[in-house]
Motif scaffolding. Structure first.
Motif, PDB file in Angstrom:
ATOM      1  N   ASP A  55       0.828  -1.191   0.000  1.00  0.00           N
ATOM      2  CA  ASP A  55       0.000   0.000   0.000  1.00  0.00           C
ATOM      3  C   ASP A  55       0.870   1.252   0.000  1.00  0.00           C
ATOM      4  N   GLU A  59      -4.228   5.303   8.905  1.00  0.00           N
ATOM      5  CA  GLU A  59      -5.143   4.480   9.700  1.00  0.00           C
ATOM      6  C   GLU A  59      -6.599   4.888   9.484  1.00  0.00           C
ATOM      7  N   TRP A 114      -7.658   7.043   6.803  1.00  0.00           N
ATOM      8  CA  TRP A 114      -7.876   7.730   5.514  1.00  0.00           C
ATOM      9  C   TRP A 114      -9.214   7.368   4.885  1.00  0.00           C
ATOM     10  N   TRP A 168     -10.940   0.938  -1.873  1.00  0.00           N
ATOM     11  CA  TRP A 168     -10.312   2.254  -1.722  1.00  0.00           C
ATOM     12  C   TRP A 168     -11.283   3.401  -1.950  1.00  0.00           C
ATOM     13  N   LYS A 176     -11.804   6.310   6.714  1.00  0.00           N
ATOM     14  CA  LYS A 176     -12.849   6.354   7.740  1.00  0.00           C
ATOM     15  C   LYS A 176     -13.298   7.757   8.094  1.00  0.00           C
TER      16      LYS A 176
END
Lengths: 310, 572
Positions: free
Chosen positions: B91, B460, B462, B492, B464
């Motif tokens: 990632d 962590e 991004w 994503w 949410k």
């Protein structure tokens, strides 16, 4: 003395237990977030559930805490999320690197600042005292991030004398160690010098020094035999506290010079929410803090009879 | 029966190619678009360049021969060194840069956005773009001695498309998966839907031929195969532990010699590399932390030969230009940052609020303030002018009155306070642009608060946070990003954007071969996304890298992929 030692050690253990409980509460009370941190944001709910089961996270909180504590005591800190190896494999070498940095700094700071502090404190208000005092106030007031930029501008970019970073990927290098040590010394020596000076000048005002001078002893003998031992008690404690400061205070310096030490590791662990690494780092930092404090207390008692028998 | 076209070697040519040549002759497509589409359809890059040259009357230009490059030496590249256990779940570009010298891709997209053969020696697409046949090279050997063959490719596809792997490739190849009910329920009692590979989606034709059977037409299959998590691992990767670090089997020119996360990744040249010899004996990634000044200090004092692009901040260009031993490299890209709003979280669940936020932005001034004007303005639909399918939409204008009215209609007549999370994951320009944007929002009564956090912490949350500034890397096609980040339900999709009309328009555009038709369809795709206002996208940025003068032959890739290090050399 024995009772004193036992009491100090007891306090030490108790402090560490309390901190460990707080740490555990803070980082591991929410098991779901532990699983997300370990498995990453793209893991599926199913994966997370399986991981929690396999690693005993469905047990009650206190069971988990005591298991964790037990593992911790025998040196099993778990695995780092970012580094994907056991925490101990990274923690100890990094701690060693910071130890080297700290030792090198102390080897310069202790003789330098005790010498300067004594010189300044011998005759309060003299030209020498004023020079040393002003100098040490100035250097101590400059924060590390500023002196690091300044020193690297001079030695790396302008004079092209020293390497700009100290990552030591090809093994230990004294040249690479020099800039971080210079920054730490520059920041720290002034403080210890000031403390030594204050202690020294206080001793110089006492009646027994006056008596020693009046009875015609050579000035050198007065300083060496009568003044120094008493004057060095306070700086001793300060120096012990500097060891503790070196462990956490080096973060800025290690980050700036890419030095692979404990401070940089702690920062990296926090930025990446590498919880098992954070736990181990925090416990090591607490251990060093309480251990140096205990050592300072014991040493202080040894040096100062008035406290020993109190 | 349809006439089958063949080239001089007897290889079948896609029926669209002659039409494409005609369009180039008429000027309907430009040279770059011609090259890109022709190579995608299976024409070799050399032949495509020659065709274009012939049609446009240009002399055939060969790529400049490497000037005075000598073999040997070690290149020290300053970049954050990360773990690289499983290429399918990468990632971060950094991870793939460490790994890409060990494991390789089926195709390679060059710095010119043209995709060329790599481990695959060529490919053909069916007329309906639903069947893709890849012919693999038969002279490639893994560094454990095994031959590279179709089993490896089949294994990789099956692994990527298995949800247990947790690979983002499942979104990239969405036309090869089916949506199924997992039989489980979430907290609210809704069934949890999962994705499974469609039966027969990957087919081994013979030892060196693989066929992909898609559920819907896709044009960008080759380009998708050069995305950073699509490196080919060995067919026994999983049974041999599933860890590239412990068992670094690959087809690439280097082998992994040492990896200490956060410190160093050392790659040593291997013998008998299939593409012939490479210059550098050793490539070393050294981690000097994320402080750009430390990295520049290392370059200045000769401790590093090269700095990874994300560590060269736009604010340091002057310093690098003044260093006597440094060379600054720059490339125009489709890298960007999007301030994206989740359309299912208040207050952004009201389209009027999102449109009000969007109406406040003056893109040009944000580019000038936050990035010294080095880039191009964006238009809130995540398709860049350098993307071949880009359609020009009517220019956007900052409109405070419109923003005020929209806010009032949405029930916020006295303004609104919103907070954006910023992680500066690829530089301080992210914060700088939002600071500039904050000032632009104020007159409309929007109080934009900035919540700055460390980059790793941002990753962590991004996908949410209701409102966040996320940086996106360059991809050669606009539809690739749209498929990854804006199609309903893909992993994503950080804005939780879901619009069936958009999905359908995107499917339509992706299935259209004719360039001008496709551009017309993209106009619709871009228009829907822009109007739904799930992102405010200030600009497309140029990226930079710095090397010492000793480094020769470096050509910066817009993705910051270190694809060309095997053609790079270093003077002793």
């Amino acid at each position: 003395m024995l009772i004193f030692l036992v009491r100090r050690l007891g306090t030490m253990v108790l402090t560490m237990l309390v901190v460990s409980l707080l740490l555990f509460l803070l980082l591991e009370i929410n098991v779901a977030s532990v699983a997300i941190k370990v498995l990453g944001p793209y893991s599926s709910d199913e994966q997370r559930q399986l991981w929690l089961e396999a690693n005993g996270y469905l047990e009650p909180f206190y069971v988990r805490y005591f298991t964790w504590l037990g593992n911790f005591i025998v040196g099993d800190f778990g695995s780092s999320i970012r580094f994907k190896v056991p925490v101990g494999d990274i923690l100890w070498p990094r701690l060693g690197s910071t130890g080297i940095l700290g030792l090198a700094t102390m080897m310069v700071v202790v003789p330098l600042s005790l010498g300067l502090g004594v010189l300044a404190g011998m005759k309060e208000g003299s030209k020498l005292d004023r020079t040393i005092s002003v100098g040490s106030i100035v250097t101590t007031s400059v924060p590390e991030f500023a002196s690091a930029v300044l020193l690297s501008a001079v030695f790396v970019f302008y004079l092209d004398l020293l390497p700009g970073t100290s990552s030591m990927t090809d093994g230990f290098s004294l040249v690479q160690l020099s800039l971080p040590v210079m920054v730490l010394v520059l920041y720290d020596f002034g403080y210890v010098t000031r403390m030594t000076r204050a202690s020294m000048s206080e001793v110089m005002m006492t009646h027994y020094i006056r008596t020693a001078v009046l009875k015609g002893l050579p000035y050198k003998t007065v300083i060496m035999r009568h003044a120094l031992r008493n004057a060095l008690i306070a700086p001793f404690t300060v120096i012990m506290l500097q060891i503790n400061w070196l462990l956490s205070g080096v973060i800025v310096v290690e980050f700036f010079f890419a030095y692979k030490g404990f401070g940089a590791l702690l920062l990296e662990a926090s930025l990446n929410q590498d919880i098992f690494l954070i736990e181990a780092c925090a416990m090591v930092a607490v251990f060093v803090a309480v251990a140096t404090q205990t050592l300072a207390d014991v040493g202080y008692t040894y040096l100062n009879p008035r406290i020993r028998f109190a | 029966m349809k006439k089958v076209l063949k080239d001089e070697t007897g290889k079948r040519i896609h029926p669209y190619v002659p039409e494409l040549c005609e369009e180039l002759r008429k000027g309907d497509v430009d040279r770059r678009e011609f090259l890109r589409t022709a190579t995608l359809l299976g024409v070799s890059a050399g032949a495509a360049y020659a065709m274009a040259g012939k049609i446009l009357g240009e002399p055939v230009v060969r790529q400049a021969m490497a000037q005075s490059q000598k073999p040997g030496g070690t290149l020290r590249n300053a970049m954050q060194v990360q773990e690289m256990t499983d290429p399918a779940t990468f990632d971060w570009t950094e991870k793939s840069n460490q790994a890409r010298h060990v494991v390789e891709y089926l195709v390679e997209t060059g710095p010119d956005n043209i995709t060329r053969p790599y481990l695959a020696k060529g490919w053909e697409a069916s007329d309906d773009l639903k069947t893709w046949t890849f012919n693999l090279r038969d002279d490639v050997k893994w560094n454990n001695g095994d031959d590279f063959n179709a089993d490896d490719v089949v294994f990789n596809f099956e692994r990527w498309l298995d949800p247990k792997t947790g690979s983002s490739n499942i979104g990239l190849f969405s036309s090869m998966v089916d949506e199924v009910d997992t039989g489980k329920k979430d907290n609210k009692g809704n069934p949890i839907m999962g994705k499974r590979m469609t039966g027969g989606a990957v087919e081994k034709v013979d030892a060196h031929t693989v066929r992909l059977n898609l559920n819907s037409p896709v044009l960008s299959v080759p380009e998708n195969l050069f995305n950073y998590p699509t490196a080919m691992v060995h067919r026994r990767f999983s049974e041999e532990g599933g860890d590239l670090t412990k068992n670094p089997v690959g087809t690439g020119p280097y082998t992994l010699d040492e990896l200490r996360v956060g410190e160093i990744c050392r790659l040593k040249k291997r013998a008998n590399y299939w593409r012939g010899d490479v210059f550098l004996d050793e490539i070393r990634y050294v981690d000097l932390g994320s402080d750009p000044s430390a990295n520049i200090a290392a370059l200045a004092s000769g401790q590093a030969d090269m700095i990874y692009g994300n560590l060269v901040d736009v604010s340091q260009l002057d310093l690098i230009e003044r260093l006597p031993n440094a060379v600054l490299h720059q490339v125009t890209t489709a890298q960007t940052g999007v301030a994206r709003m989740q359309m299912d979280k208040a207050p952004f669940d009201d389209i009027r609020v999102r449109q009000a936020v969007q109406a406040c932005m003056d893109h040009k001034s944000v580019l000038d303030i936050a990035y010294r004007g080095k880039g191009a303005i964006a238009e809130d639909h995540h398709v860049s002018p350098i993307h071949p399918e880009y359609a020009k939409l009517p220019a956007q204008k900052r409109d405070i009155e419109k923003a005020k009215k929209l806010l009032a209609d949405a029930g916020h007549p006295n303004g609104i306070t919103i907070t954006i999370d910023i992680g500066n994951t690829s530089g301080k320009w992210e914060l700088d642009s939002m600071q500039a944007f904050k000032e632009q929002c104020a007159p409309a009564g929007i109080n934009l608060q900035l919540n700055v956090m460390p980059s790793a912490q941002y990753w962590e949350i991004w996908d949410k946070t209701p409102f966040g500034m996320t940086s996106w890397t360059h991809r050669p096609l606009g539809v690739m990003v749209l498929n990854l980040g804006y199609r309903s339900g893909v992993p994503w999709n950080e804005s939780h954007y879901s619009n069936p009309a958009f999905d359908k328009a995107l499917d339509d555009a992706g299935a259209t071969l004719e360039v001008n038709d496709r551009r017309k369809k993209m106009e619709k795709v871009q228009g829907i996304l822009q109007n739904d206002a799930v992102i405010v996208q200030p600009f497309w940025r140029a990226v930079f890298s710095a090397t010492t003068t000793k480094v020769k032959g470096l050509k910066l890739h817009p993705t910051l992929y270190d694809t060309v290090l095997h053609r790079t050399s270093i003077e002793s």
